[in-house]
Write an enzyme that holds these catalytic residues in place. Structure first.
Site, short mmCIF file in Angstrom:
data_model
loop_
_atom_site.label_atom_id
_atom_site.label_comp_id
_atom_site.label_asym_id
_atom_site.label_seq_id
_atom_site.Cartn_x
_atom_site.Cartn_y
_atom_site.Cartn_z
N SER A 132 0.67 -1.31 -0.09
CA SER A 132 0.00 0.00 0.05
C SER A 132 0.84 1.44 -0.18
O SER A 132 0.30 2.36 -0.11
CB SER A 132 -0.90 0.10 1.21
OG SER A 132 -2.12 -0.85 0.70
N LYS A 156 0.09 3.80 -2.63
CA LYS A 156 -1.01 4.81 -2.75
C LYS A 156 -0.27 6.23 -2.25
O LYS A 156 -1.15 7.23 -2.50
CB LYS A 156 -1.69 4.41 -1.52
CG LYS A 156 -2.50 3.15 -1.66
CD LYS A 156 -3.77 3.08 -0.68
CE LYS A 156 -4.49 1.63 -1.09
NZ LYS A 156 -4.12 0.56 -0.19
N SER A 212 -5.96 3.40 4.48
CA SER A 212 -5.37 2.71 3.24
C SER A 212 -6.62 1.95 2.55
O SER A 212 -6.14 0.82 1.93
CB SER A 212 -4.28 1.88 3.90
OG SER A 212 -3.44 1.39 2.87
N LYS A 219 2.96 6.81 4.96
CA LYS A 219 2.15 5.70 4.28
C LYS A 219 2.71 4.33 4.82
O LYS A 219 4.10 4.21 4.70
CB LYS A 219 2.01 5.66 2.80
CG LYS A 219 0.94 4.59 2.26
CD LYS A 219 -0.59 5.12 2.62
CE LYS A 219 -1.62 4.16 2.38
NZ LYS A 219 -1.34 3.14 3.40
#
Length: 383
Positions: A59, A62, A119, A225
């Site tokens: 993730s 992202k 997320s 993130k």
């Protein structure tokens, strides 16, 4: 066959000899696949381990979704208040989600929060479709932007981070796109949120809970993130700011979330312990003027388009001065906000830092009558 190849590639990456303790001159020991510490303002790399090795980002992908969204907002292509209708494809996403329903209407800001905090894969696809029509078209934009940024070891296949053997990046590339995202400070308003409940327009309220526990456990951490799939193991791009200096710590392929966060904290601790930042010029400061004889107006102020900061090891003394260098062959017209040169902090031949300078108004090519008027004024002054 494809599944077999994917599993084989995953096994090779998991068994790669780079997953051993790595040491640097400061004695840092990091049990992960790759790592990097970068100072945000200068982009200077202060520590790296296997930084160019291709790894699965999960993730952390992202970050690019958030970057393209913030850039679209900055250009005026979309607004935070724009309404997005959730598609069947977005609704069908598994993994981490904010439980969007088909036909549900959410704002760009709410979806951005879903990506930054929870997320959410469904929110990521909804934003991708809103910005580019389809996830596939959006992924093309992701790869194009990665290439523009010099992310030479990155290739995206989706906007969620779901595993695919052709979906990869590197610690250096993660730091590059993280630094680019941080050019939009508004994103930190979302990445530092611990919990937020979305209830309007929903049958049942849903509370977003931040996946990045470092915003609670590490002083000054406000993003960015995390990521996990079994093929990538635990990853993070963590950023923190103290006393006017910001660092980005990237950990890829850690054995657990706890160890990932501890290693990111070690890198950030190293940065804050060893380095300090001197602000030479602040973004928006007037730093000089540009004079173009064949232009109207002839003189225009030069503005710093970003902070000019010098990164130094603590205790270092320097004697610097600022120097402006205009780009060669500037062509008219020049629009307000266009970059026309750079301002440098230098000591002799050594360049400590540099930043873009822009003009604070439009500059057009002088007409025949403008030049005639100028010559007439010069003539009057000479009399």
């Amino acid at each position: 066959m494809r599944r077999y190849i994917a599993l084989l590639i995953s096994l090779i990456m998991l068994l790669t000899p780079t997953q051993v303790f790595a040491k640097n001159p400061d004695g840092l020991k990091l049990d992960c696949r790759s790592a990097l510490l970068m100072e945000n303002s200068s982009g200077k790399i202060l520590y790296e381990m296997n930084a160019n090795e291709k790894v699965y980002p999960a993730s952390v992908t992202k970050i690019m979704v958030m970057l393209l969204t913030m850039e679209a907002i900055d250009r005026g292509d979309i607004k935070l208040t724009d309404k997005v209708v959730v598609s069947p494809r977005a609704k069908s996403m598994g993994g981490s989600t904010m439980f969007l329903e088909q036909g549900e209407i959410r704002t760009v800001e709410e979806l951005l929060k879903g990506v930054a905090i929870e997320s959410a894969n469904d929110a990521s696809v909804a934003l991708a479709e809103f910005l580019a029509g389809t996830e596939e078209a959006f992924v093309e934009k992701m790869n194009k932007r990665a290439k523009e940024l010099g992310m030479n070891n990155t290739h995206f296949v989706n906007c969620t981070g779901f595993f695919d053997p052709n979906h990869y990046t590197s610690a250096l590339d993660v730091a590059i796109m993280s630094r680019e995202l941080l050019k939009y400070p508004k994103i930190l308003d979302y990445t530092k949120i611990w919990m937020e409940t979305i209830s309007e327009g929903r049958k049942e309220p849903f509370t977003l809970v931040n996946r990045n526990k470092m915003i609670k456990s590490y002083h000054g951490c406000d993003g960015l993130k995390t990521g996990y799939v079994k093929e990538s193991m635990y990853c993070i791009s963590a950023t923190a700011q103290r006393n006017g200096i910001r660092f980005i710590a990237v950990i890829m392929g850690a054995p657990s979330a706890k160890e990932r966060n501890e290693m990111a904290a070690k890198l950030l601790d190293t940065g804050f312990a060893k380095y300090e930042s001197i602000t030479v010029v602040k973004k928006g400061d007037i730093v000089g003027e540009i004079k173009l004889p064949m232009a109207k107006p002839e003189k225009v102020r030069l503005i710093a388009n970003e902070d000019l900061k010098i990164l130094l090891e603590k205790g270092t003394k320097i004697n610097y001065e600022t120097k402006i260098e205009l780009f060669k062959d500037l062509k008219l017209p020049i629009k307000k906000g266009d970059a026309v040169g750079i301002i440098k902090a230098v000591e002799g031949e050594k360049v400590y830092a540099q930043a873009q300078v822009i003009v604070d108004q439009d500059i057009n090519k002088a007409t025949y009558f403008d030049l005639l008027e100028k010559m007439f004024k010069i003539y009057l002054n000479l009399r």
